[in-house]
Design a protein around this motif. Structure first.
Motif, PDB file in Angstrom:
ATOM      1  N   ALA A  79       5.367   2.392  11.312  1.00 47.01           N
ATOM      2  CA  ALA A  79       5.267   3.845  11.152  1.00 47.01           C
ATOM      3  C   ALA A  79       6.002   4.310   9.902  1.00 47.01           C
ATOM      4  N   ASN A  80       7.142   3.708   9.627  1.00 48.86           N
ATOM      5  CA  ASN A  80       7.910   4.070   8.439  1.00 48.86           C
ATOM      6  C   ASN A  80       7.123   3.745   7.176  1.00 48.86           C
ATOM      7  N   ARG A  81       6.498   2.579   7.133  1.00 55.53           N
ATOM      8  CA  ARG A  81       5.688   2.197   5.959  1.00 55.53           C
ATOM      9  C   ARG A  81       4.503   3.131   5.785  1.00 55.53           C
ATOM     10  N   GLN A  82       3.873   3.518   6.883  1.00 56.05           N
ATOM     11  CA  GLN A  82       2.745   4.446   6.806  1.00 56.05           C
ATOM     12  C   GLN A  82       3.221   5.814   6.297  1.00 56.05           C
ATOM     13  N   GLN A  83       4.359   6.260   6.789  1.00 59.00           N
ATOM     14  CA  GLN A  83       4.909   7.542   6.350  1.00 59.00           C
ATOM     15  C   GLN A  83       5.273   7.494   4.869  1.00 59.00           C
ATOM     16  N   THR A  84       5.809   6.375   4.410  1.00 62.53           N
ATOM     17  CA  THR A  84       6.155   6.217   2.997  1.00 62.53           C
ATOM     18  C   THR A  84       4.901   6.289   2.131  1.00 62.53           C
ATOM     19  N   ALA A  85       3.832   5.644   2.566  1.00 66.12           N
ATOM     20  CA  ALA A  85       2.574   5.676   1.816  1.00 66.12           C
ATOM     21  C   ALA A  85       2.011   7.093   1.754  1.00 66.12           C
ATOM     22  N   VAL A  86       2.057   7.816   2.853  1.00 67.68           N
ATOM     23  CA  VAL A  86       1.579   9.203   2.877  1.00 67.68           C
ATOM     24  C   VAL A  86       2.442  10.066   1.972  1.00 67.68           C
ATOM     25  N   THR A  87       3.738   9.906   2.046  1.00 70.62           N
ATOM     26  CA  THR A  87       4.654  10.690   1.217  1.00 70.62           C
ATOM     27  C   THR A  87       4.415  10.425  -0.267  1.00 70.62           C
ATOM     28  N   ILE A  99      10.953  -1.975  17.450  1.00 69.13           N
ATOM     29  CA  ILE A  99      11.432  -2.051  16.062  1.00 69.13           C
ATOM     30  C   ILE A  99      10.249  -2.290  15.122  1.00 69.13           C
ATOM     31  N   ALA A 100       9.360  -3.201  15.477  1.00 70.26           N
ATOM     32  CA  ALA A 100       8.182  -3.480  14.652  1.00 70.26           C
ATOM     33  C   ALA A 100       7.291  -2.246  14.541  1.00 70.26           C
ATOM     34  N   ARG A 101       7.118  -1.532  15.652  1.00 73.34           N
ATOM     35  CA  ARG A 101       6.309  -0.309  15.632  1.00 73.34           C
ATOM     36  C   ARG A 101       6.915   0.732  14.704  1.00 73.34           C
ATOM     37  N   ARG A 102       8.230   0.885  14.765  1.00 74.33           N
ATOM     38  CA  ARG A 102       8.895   1.869  13.902  1.00 74.33           C
ATOM     39  C   ARG A 102       8.847   1.466  12.433  1.00 74.33           C
ATOM     40  N   ILE A 103       8.949   0.190  12.147  1.00 72.20           N
ATOM     41  CA  ILE A 103       8.840  -0.279  10.757  1.00 72.20           C
ATOM     42  C   ILE A 103       7.438   0.041  10.227  1.00 72.20           C
TER      43      ILE A 103
END
Length: 107
Positions: free
Chosen positions: A80-88, A74-78
């Motif tokens: 990754a989600n934050r990194q994806q949001t920053a890239v987006t 869950i922590a890993r996915r959170i």
């Protein structure tokens, strides 16, 4: 509390805990379902059970190991989600810093 009741109470508590971790593992395996499923009720430890029976220790350790692995995922996915949001956020503007753009239509 007799030893049969004591062991049965602990077995029931571990059953409930194991079902909770299984639900999390199942959700992590199916992202679409994860997005559509409301959060479950918070697990509360049973009261007045006393010490864990020695024969149930391996099962409790295995459940704990699975819980820790699920929490790590869950922590890993959170993250990754934050990194994806920053890239987006950077992709939407095309730049990290927004600058005014002028178009000379006089020509």
């Amino acid at each position: 509390m007799s030893s049969v009741d004591w062991r049965g109470a602990w077995t029931a508590a571990l059953d409930e805990l194991e079902m909770d971790v299984l639900a999390v593992e199942t959700l992590l395996a199916d992202e679409r379902r994860l997005a559509e499923t409301p959060p479950s009720n918070l697990w509360l430890p049973p009261t007045e059970l006393g010490a864990l029976p020695l024969e149930l220790r391996p099962r409790a350790d295995e459940i704990l190991t699975r819980q820790l692995a699920a929490a790590e995922e869950i922590a890993r996915r959170i993250t990754a989600n934050r990194q994806q949001t920053a890239v987006t956020a950077r992709i939407e503007t095309g730049e990290a810093v927004k600058r005014p753009v002028y178009l000379d239509c006089a020509m």
